[in-house]
Design a protein around this motif. Structure first.
Motif, PDB file in Angstrom:
ATOM      1  N   ALA A   1       0.842  -1.206   0.000  1.00 46.42           N
ATOM      2  CA  ALA A   1       0.000   0.000   0.000  1.00 46.42           C
ATOM      3  C   ALA A   1       0.878   1.258   0.000  1.00 46.42           C
ATOM      4  CB  ALA A   1      -0.910  -0.002   1.218  1.00 46.42           C
ATOM      5  N   ALA A   2       1.979   1.216   0.768  1.00 51.80           N
ATOM      6  CA  ALA A   2       2.863   2.393   0.847  1.00 51.80           C
ATOM      7  C   ALA A   2       3.503   2.667  -0.509  1.00 51.80           C
ATOM      8  CB  ALA A   2       3.929   2.169   1.917  1.00 51.80           C
ATOM      9  N   ARG A   3       3.841   1.607  -1.245  1.00 52.41           N
ATOM     10  CA  ARG A   3       4.468   1.804  -2.569  1.00 52.41           C
ATOM     11  C   ARG A   3       3.523   2.481  -3.551  1.00 52.41           C
ATOM     12  NH1 ARG A   3       9.198  -0.327  -4.464  1.00 52.41           N
ATOM     13  NH2 ARG A   3       8.196  -0.662  -6.486  1.00 52.41           N
ATOM     14  N   LYS A   4       2.218   2.269  -3.322  1.00 54.15           N
ATOM     15  CA  LYS A   4       1.236   2.876  -4.238  1.00 54.15           C
ATOM     16  C   LYS A   4       0.795   4.256  -3.753  1.00 54.15           C
ATOM     17  CE  LYS A   4      -1.105  -1.327  -4.994  1.00 54.15           C
ATOM     18  NZ  LYS A   4      -2.365  -1.875  -4.631  1.00 54.15           N
ATOM     19  N   THR A   5       1.281   4.662  -2.582  1.00 51.34           N
ATOM     20  CA  THR A   5       0.794   5.916  -1.997  1.00 51.34           C
ATOM     21  C   THR A   5       1.577   7.102  -2.551  1.00 51.34           C
ATOM     22  OG1 THR A   5      -0.013   4.850  -0.025  1.00 51.34           O
ATOM     23  CG2 THR A   5       0.559   7.161   0.204  1.00 51.34           C
ATOM     24  N   ASP A   6       0.844   8.135  -2.870  1.00 53.19           N
ATOM     25  CA  ASP A   6       1.421   9.336  -3.485  1.00 53.19           C
ATOM     26  C   ASP A   6       1.446  10.480  -2.486  1.00 53.19           C
ATOM     27  OD1 ASP A   6       2.436   9.818  -5.951  1.00 53.19           O
ATOM     28  OD2 ASP A   6       0.510   9.549  -6.980  1.00 53.19           O
ATOM     29  N   TRP A   7       2.252  11.453  -2.811  1.00 48.99           N
ATOM     30  CA  TRP A   7       2.246  12.741  -2.100  1.00 48.99           C
ATOM     31  C   TRP A   7       0.815  13.285  -2.137  1.00 48.99           C
ATOM     32  CZ3 TRP A   7       5.617  17.308  -4.351  1.00 48.99           C
ATOM     33  CH2 TRP A   7       5.654  18.367  -3.442  1.00 48.99           C
ATOM     34  N   GLY A   8       0.261  13.613  -0.962  1.00 51.66           N
ATOM     35  CA  GLY A   8      -1.099  14.170  -0.926  1.00 51.66           C
ATOM     36  C   GLY A   8      -2.174  13.151  -0.624  1.00 51.66           C
ATOM     37  N   ASP A   9      -1.820  11.834  -0.675  1.00 51.64           N
ATOM     38  CA  ASP A   9      -2.836  10.805  -0.406  1.00 51.64           C
ATOM     39  C   ASP A   9      -3.050  10.656   1.099  1.00 51.64           C
ATOM     40  OD1 ASP A   9      -3.189  10.200  -3.048  1.00 51.64           O
ATOM     41  OD2 ASP A   9      -1.934   8.387  -3.031  1.00 51.64           O
ATOM     42  N   PRO A  10      -4.226  10.125   1.481  1.00 53.86           N
ATOM     43  CA  PRO A  10      -4.414   9.786   2.892  1.00 53.86           C
ATOM     44  C   PRO A  10      -3.497   8.620   3.284  1.00 53.86           C
ATOM     45  CG  PRO A  10      -6.513   9.739   1.687  1.00 53.86           C
ATOM     46  CD  PRO A  10      -5.408   9.831   0.666  1.00 53.86           C
TER      47      PRO A  10
END
Ligand code: SAM
Length: 331
Positions: free
Chosen positions: A314-323
């Protein structure tokens, strides 16, 4: 990579097709100079001529549109039951936020657009005629000069994007307070610079004082935990530059990162993100580092390792600005 919707892209191409790129280029240089070195609100309007408006539409509107869509989408994610019927956009320029709001909330039926510059109104109307959205096509454009509280109709959604910095400092607080009157949600977007962030934080605190609560980006209504002068809360959207943009803004890359600060605040109770990623995540071998603004503990630096399985994916798919943590997924 953010893309302009087809109807807006076609409308811009058509409206700019006869513009001379050398003239636009000179106007772009002048506007860039004004936005970089600060605009003296005592002077005449920034978008005072048809050429300046065309230059703004060519080199800024795609970027402000992308930033506003991002801010509105992140707000909409946290307000799934919010389906605004009415929208007021204040300081609309050529209408970036009008198009963005209609894209994010197709429920919008009535749009009122307030703007001081007659040439911007004329250009914005011309673009809007080419929209697939009836709310954009039928928007009511009104000439309004903000010099205190904004006189606007009641609306479910009120936006004011990239405007606070052009208002005299003594006018900003009254303008922001008036946006909250008779509205369900207020969204403000400013350039992602330290000064833009400061204006957003001041406006956010005023909106909270007035009884609204923050929807995004902050996961709380308390004071911003970022130490002043050391950092600033901002986000970025990457977008392709058009061929015309590359011609009139000489020496630029094929894409740009539009940095922006924003706040969305609304009335009533709702779910909030537990935290939000406030820097670009850093990925190293088997590791993702996230700086997260959290509801409970302020700013945190979280390192997620491959050993954490689903959380790592999940962290690898998380972008700047995401929850963070993601709304559905690992906790
Ligand atoms: C940087 S442009 C932003 C336009 C648009 N909102 C966007 O996001 O692309 C700022 C706009 O605010 C308008 N503006 C600045 N001061 C204003 C005032 N006192 N009253 C009304 N509009 C104002 C300008 O004419 C200009 O169109």
């Amino acid at each position: 990579m953010a893309e302009l919707p087809g109807d807006l892209s076609a409308a811009l191409d058509e409206a700019l097709s006869r513009a001379d790129s050398g003239t636009l280029s000179r106007s772009v240089q002048k506007l860039m100079h004004q936005y970089r070195d600060g605009f003296d609100p005592a002077e005449r309007m920034v978008l005072g001529s048809a050429t300046d408006v065309a230059a703004y539409a060519a080199y800024r509107m795609p970027a402000t549109y992308a930033a506003v869509v991002a801010a509105l989408e992140r707000s909409a994610e946290l307000m799934p039951g919010f389906s605004p019927r009415t929208h007021v956009d204040v300081g609309a320029g050529t209408g970036a936020a009008v198009w963005a709001a209609a894209e994010v909330w197709p429920s919008i039926e009535e749009t009122t657009v307030l703007e001081q510059a007659p040439e911007a109104i004329a250009f914005g109307r011309r673009l809007a005629e080419r929209s697939d959205s009836p709310a954009v096509r039928d928007a009511r454009w009104r000439r309004t000069v903000i010099s205190g509280p904004v006189r606007k109709p009641a609306a479910d959604l009120v936006t004011m994007t990239y405007v606070l910095g052009e208002l005299p400092p003594g006018v900003r607080a009254d303008a922001v307070r008036s946006l909250a009157a008779d509205s369900e949600m207020v969204v403000l977007v400013e350039p992602g610079t330290p000064a833009g962030y400061e204006r957003v934080v001041e406006a956010r605190d005023l909106l909270v004082e007035l009884g609204l609560s923050v929807v995004a980006p902050c996961p709380h209504d308390r004071a911003c935990p970022i130490p002043r002068g050391e950092d600033w809360c901002h986000f970025a959207e990457r977008l392709n530059r058009t061929a015309l943009h590359r011609r009139i803004k000489v020496g630029t890359l094929g894409f740009e990162d539009e940095k922006f600060s924003y706040v969305a605040a609304a009335r009533g109770d709702r779910s909030r993100a537990a935290g939000r990623v406030v820097r670009r995540p850093v990925q190293r071998k088997g590791m993702v580092s996230l700086r997260v603004c959290t509801e409970a503990d302020g700013l945190l630096d979280a390192t997620v390792s491959k050993r954490q399985g689903e959380v790592y994916r999940a962290a690898r798919k998380t972008d700047w600005g995401d929850p963070w943590p993601p709304a559905q997924g690992p906790n």
